[in-house]
Write a protein that holds these residues in place. Structure first.
Motif, mmCIF file in Angstrom:
data_model
loop_
_atom_site.group_PDB
_atom_site.id
_atom_site.type_symbol
_atom_site.label_atom_id
_atom_site.label_comp_id
_atom_site.label_asym_id
_atom_site.label_seq_id
_atom_site.Cartn_x
_atom_site.Cartn_y
_atom_site.Cartn_z
ATOM 1 N N ALA A 19 32.497 40.828 -43.096
ATOM 2 C CA ALA A 19 31.993 42.066 -42.477
ATOM 3 C C ALA A 19 30.478 42.045 -42.269
ATOM 4 N N LYS A 20 29.743 41.641 -43.308
ATOM 5 C CA LYS A 20 28.278 41.659 -43.162
ATOM 6 C C LYS A 20 27.815 40.606 -42.155
ATOM 7 N N ALA A 21 28.368 39.414 -42.233
ATOM 8 C CA ALA A 21 27.949 38.360 -41.289
ATOM 9 C C ALA A 21 28.211 38.765 -39.836
ATOM 10 N N PRO A 22 29.421 39.252 -39.487
ATOM 11 C CA PRO A 22 29.622 39.698 -38.105
ATOM 12 C C PRO A 22 28.628 40.779 -37.689
ATOM 13 N N PHE A 23 28.321 41.708 -38.605
ATOM 14 C CA PHE A 23 27.377 42.794 -38.287
ATOM 15 C C PHE A 23 26.033 42.214 -37.841
ATOM 16 N N PHE A 24 25.500 41.277 -38.630
ATOM 17 C CA PHE A 24 24.171 40.750 -38.298
ATOM 18 C C PHE A 24 24.220 39.681 -37.198
ATOM 19 N N LEU A 25 25.364 39.029 -37.056
ATOM 20 C CA LEU A 25 25.501 38.125 -35.896
ATOM 21 C C LEU A 25 25.479 38.931 -34.602
ATOM 22 N N ILE A 26 26.100 40.104 -34.632
ATOM 23 C CA ILE A 26 26.063 40.973 -33.450
ATOM 24 C C ILE A 26 24.630 41.452 -33.212
ATOM 25 N N GLN A 27 23.950 41.851 -34.296
ATOM 26 C CA GLN A 27 22.566 42.328 -34.142
ATOM 27 C C GLN A 27 21.704 41.259 -33.461
#
Ligand code: NAP
Length: 254
Positions: free
Chosen positions: A122-130
């Motif tokens: 969850a956290k990795a996808p969030f910041f990859l999107i950012q």
């Protein structure tokens, strides 16, 4: 299906399994594909090699997710990869596919296991999107790979379910924020797909048959079953669909 010529796609966790299927399909549709992996370089090279054998274009991106600085490291490798093949910087399609699934009921999951699961899923996808949005061209596509576990209870992998629930919420909320740029954000939610992730769960013929029987088609899914849906969501034809969760379970537990 869609014409992705001129598009650049990043598929996390595409060395193996569903991600490999997605990378191959997007490349077949014409995209230049960044094949991301954590440590299995041999498998990642196989994915890229199979794309090139079919006349497609791919390059490798190595980065461990779920650790501090993961999104920065991944995009440093991504940018270097694009420059290395003389491609213009940019991103059109981001597929957040990499994930882990650790077993454990509520009484068994340690804080470390919970943190690791949420950090990768969850956290990795969030910041990859950012980071990805800074590179993404208008009209881009974001596809998050969730799971049936967010609508059907699987208590034996509860931390995994919690992490995928966060991903579903991310999809819906983000879609409302990036629509003005013509960017769509959607989730695909597979059921059981035949990959390394669940190899231990179907080790005997009986266990395999029990998993197959969950689908009305009485078989496990294949990576291509998911990849074809992702290809649609990555294409121009899906322009009026955003913030949605698409069930890709072969009619499991209808
Ligand atoms: P898989 O076969 O286990 O492959 C996992 C992929 O993710 C590999 O490319 C792996 O890279 C990468 N990865 C794992 N941990 C990573 C980390 N910490 N940092 C960077 N990369 C990492 O998985 P899969 O079954 O294809 O699953 C793909 C997606 O579908 C996941 O989001 C999963 O939750 C979802 N899903 C799967 C099923 C199923 O039945 N298989 C069902 C529902 C949803 P390496 O090769 O380098 O290790």
């Amino acid at each position: 299906m869609g014409d992705l010529n001129g598009k650049i796609a990043l598929v996390t966790g595409s060395s193996r399994g569903i991600g490999r299927g997605i990378a191959r399909r997007l490349a077949r549709d014409g995209a230049l594909v960044a094949v991301h992996y954590r440590s299995n370089e041999t498998a990642a090279k196989e994915t890229a090699g199979s794309i090139q054998d079919e006349g497609g274009r791919a390059f490798l991106v190595a980065a461990e997710l779920g650790v501090p600085g993961d999104a920065e490291a991944l995009f440093a490798s991504f940018d270097a990869g694009l420059a290395g093949i003389g491609a213009e910087p940019g991103l059109d399609i981001l597929v957040n596919n990499a994930a882990i699934s650790l077993p454990g009921h509520i009484g068994e999951v340690t804080p470390e296991e919970f943190d690791r699961t949420v950090a990768i899923n969850a956290k990795a996808p969030f910041f990859l999107i950012q980071h990805g949005l800074r590179r993404m061209r208008d009209g881009g596509r974001i596809v998050n790979v969730s799971s049936a576990v967010t609508t059907t209870a699987f208590p034996s992998t509860i931390a995994y379910g919690v992490s995928k629930g966060a991903l579903d919420t991310l999809t819906r909320t983000l879609a409302a924020d990036v629509g003005e740029r013509g960017i769509t954000v959607n989730t695909v939610a597979p059921g059981f797909i035949e990959t390394d992730m669940n190899a231990a769960m179907r080790a005997t013929p009986e266990a395999h048959a029990a998993l197959a029987a969950i689908s009305v088609f009485n078989r496990l899914g294949r990576p291509a079953d998911v990849a074809d849906v992702v290809a649609f969501l990555a294409s121009a034809e899906s322009r009026w669909i955003t913030g949605q969760r698409i069930d890709v379970t072969g009619g499991s537990r209808l």
